[in-house]
Design an enzyme around this catalytic site. Sequence first.
Site, PDB file in Angstrom:
ATOM      1  N   LYS A 126       0.851  -1.151   0.077  1.00  0.00           N
ATOM      2  CA  LYS A 126       0.131  -0.098   0.002  1.00  0.00           C
ATOM      3  C   LYS A 126       0.852   1.157   0.053  1.00  0.00           C
ATOM      4  O   LYS A 126       2.165   1.198   0.635  1.00  0.00           O
ATOM      5  CB  LYS A 126      -0.899  -0.116   1.373  1.00  0.00           C
ATOM      6  CG  LYS A 126      -2.214   0.747   0.953  1.00  0.00           C
ATOM      7  CD  LYS A 126      -3.225   0.099   0.143  1.00  0.00           C
ATOM      8  CE  LYS A 126      -4.456   1.034  -0.009  1.00  0.00           C
ATOM      9  NZ  LYS A 126      -5.472   0.351  -0.774  1.00  0.00           N
ATOM     10  N   ASP A 166      -6.732   4.605  -4.960  1.00  0.00           N
ATOM     11  CA  ASP A 166      -7.426   4.548  -3.832  1.00  0.00           C
ATOM     12  C   ASP A 166      -8.034   5.941  -3.275  1.00  0.00           C
ATOM     13  O   ASP A 166      -8.125   6.348  -4.652  1.00  0.00           O
ATOM     14  CB  ASP A 166      -6.440   4.172  -2.602  1.00  0.00           C
ATOM     15  CG  ASP A 166      -7.085   3.616  -1.534  1.00  0.00           C
ATOM     16  OD1 ASP A 166      -8.089   2.981  -1.631  1.00  0.00           O
ATOM     17  OD2 ASP A 166      -6.816   3.980  -0.428  1.00  0.00           O
TER      18      ASP A 166
END
Length: 444
Positions: A126, A166
Site C-alpha cells: 500500500k 485508492d
Amino acid sequence: MGYVDEVIDLVVKKNSSEPEFIQAVKEVLESLRPVIDANEETYRREALLERLVEPDRLFKFKVPWVDDKGNVQVNIGYRVQFNNAIGPYKGGLRFHPSVYTGIIKFLGFEQIFKNSLTGLPIGGGKGGSDFDPKGKSDREVMAFCQSFITELYKYIGADVDVPAGDIGVGGREIGYMYGQYKKITGLYEGVLTGKGLTYGGSLARTEATGYGLLYLTEEMLKCNNNDIKGKVVAISGSGNVAIYATQKAHQLGAKVVTLSDSNGWIYDPEGIDVAAVKEIKEVKRGRIKDYLNYRPNAKYTEGKGVWSVKCDIALPCATQNELDLDDAKQLVANGCFAVAEGANMPTTLEATEYLQKNGVLFAPGKAANAGGVATSALEMTQNSERLSWTFEEVDAKLQQIMVNIFHNLSDAADRYNVPGNYVTGANIAGFEKVATAMTAQGIW
C-alpha cells in the site's frame, strides 16, 4: 500467555502511535486463534506471526512540487511492501491529508489477506501521500504526481510492486504517474493499474470494487435464503466504490436511498439517481449536496447520520471506522439484516461484534471489496499477454471471483466451527494460503 497474545502485545509496544494498524492486527490475529493454536509449535518456531506483522520494507520520502502561484510545496510520500509470499506486492495509493505511516501499514496488512482471498498471485502492499488533490488544478496534480513517482519508481515494477488507485487517486492521477514512470525508465509495462483504456487499462476496472461488493453481497444473501431484489440499501461515500455499488444494486433490483461525503449526506426515498451523482463527482468534482440541484425532493443533512435511515442492507463505502457502535445499534433497531464493507475497515471492532451478536450478516472489507484489486490483477494479466478483454469477459471473471471468495470464507468458518462468522472465515481463508507459502519458502 499464548502465541497470539504475545504477538499482539509486541505489535502494541512497537507501534503505539499507530492505532489503525494495531486495530487491524488485533482483528485479524484474534480471529485466527483456532488456526494458530492448532499449529502453534510450528508457527512459533518459525516466528511466522512476527514476520507476518512486520512489513518487508517501508519507504517514506519527501515530495516537493510547485503550485500555480510558483510556490514550492512539500508533502510526504509512503510505500509499504508488506508481504510477497504469493506474488508481487499489490495495493493502492491513497492521496489524503489523513495519510501517515499507521494508515499505510494498516491498509498494507489488510491487503495481504484481501489479495490472497482473490485466488490470484498477488502479495500485499500500500502507499500514498498526505497530499490533497481536492481544490488543486490539473497542472498542480500533475506536478505532484510526477514528483511522487520520480522517487517511488525506484522501488516498483511489473513483477516487483504494482500500485493502483485508492482514495484521491483516480484515472487522472494514475495517468500522470504512469507517464512519468515511462519517461524515467523507458519501460512500457503493467506497473500501475487503473490506467486509461487507450494505454493498457482494463474495461470494468472503474466499476470493479462497487460491482464486486454487490456480487458478494448477493451471494451471501442467496446462501442465507434471502434475495437482494426489492431491498432498501443505505450506502455511505460518493466516490468510485459508492457510485458503482449503487449502480449495480439498482441493476440487481435493490433501491439505494443514501450517499454521503465528508460534509454531509443525502436521502432520496425514490432511489439515488446514479447519472446525477456521476456528473457531480466525476465531471464537476463537486460535493454531494449538489445532488439537490438534480433531485430537489431529496434531503441533504450536514454532518453524520447516514446510518440512521431505515434500510435492509448497509454498505459502508467511505473510510475507516465510519460505522461505530451507536450506528450499529441504529441499524439493528431499524431492521437492517446485512452489512458488507465497501471501504477498508469502515466498521469499528465494537460495531462489528454488536452486528454479529444481533444476527446481522457481516462481510468484511478484505473479502467484500476485493473486486477492485482482483480486476487490477486481471489488468496485469492483460498487460503481460498484450491483450484486451471485453467488458463482459472481465465482469464475468469478477463475478466468479467474488462468488468464490464468499464460498471460501464461508467454508473456512464452517471448518473451524464458527459457521456464519464471515470475518473469521475471511481471515482464515486468506491466512492459510500465505502461511503455507511462507513456510514453504523458508526464512526470508
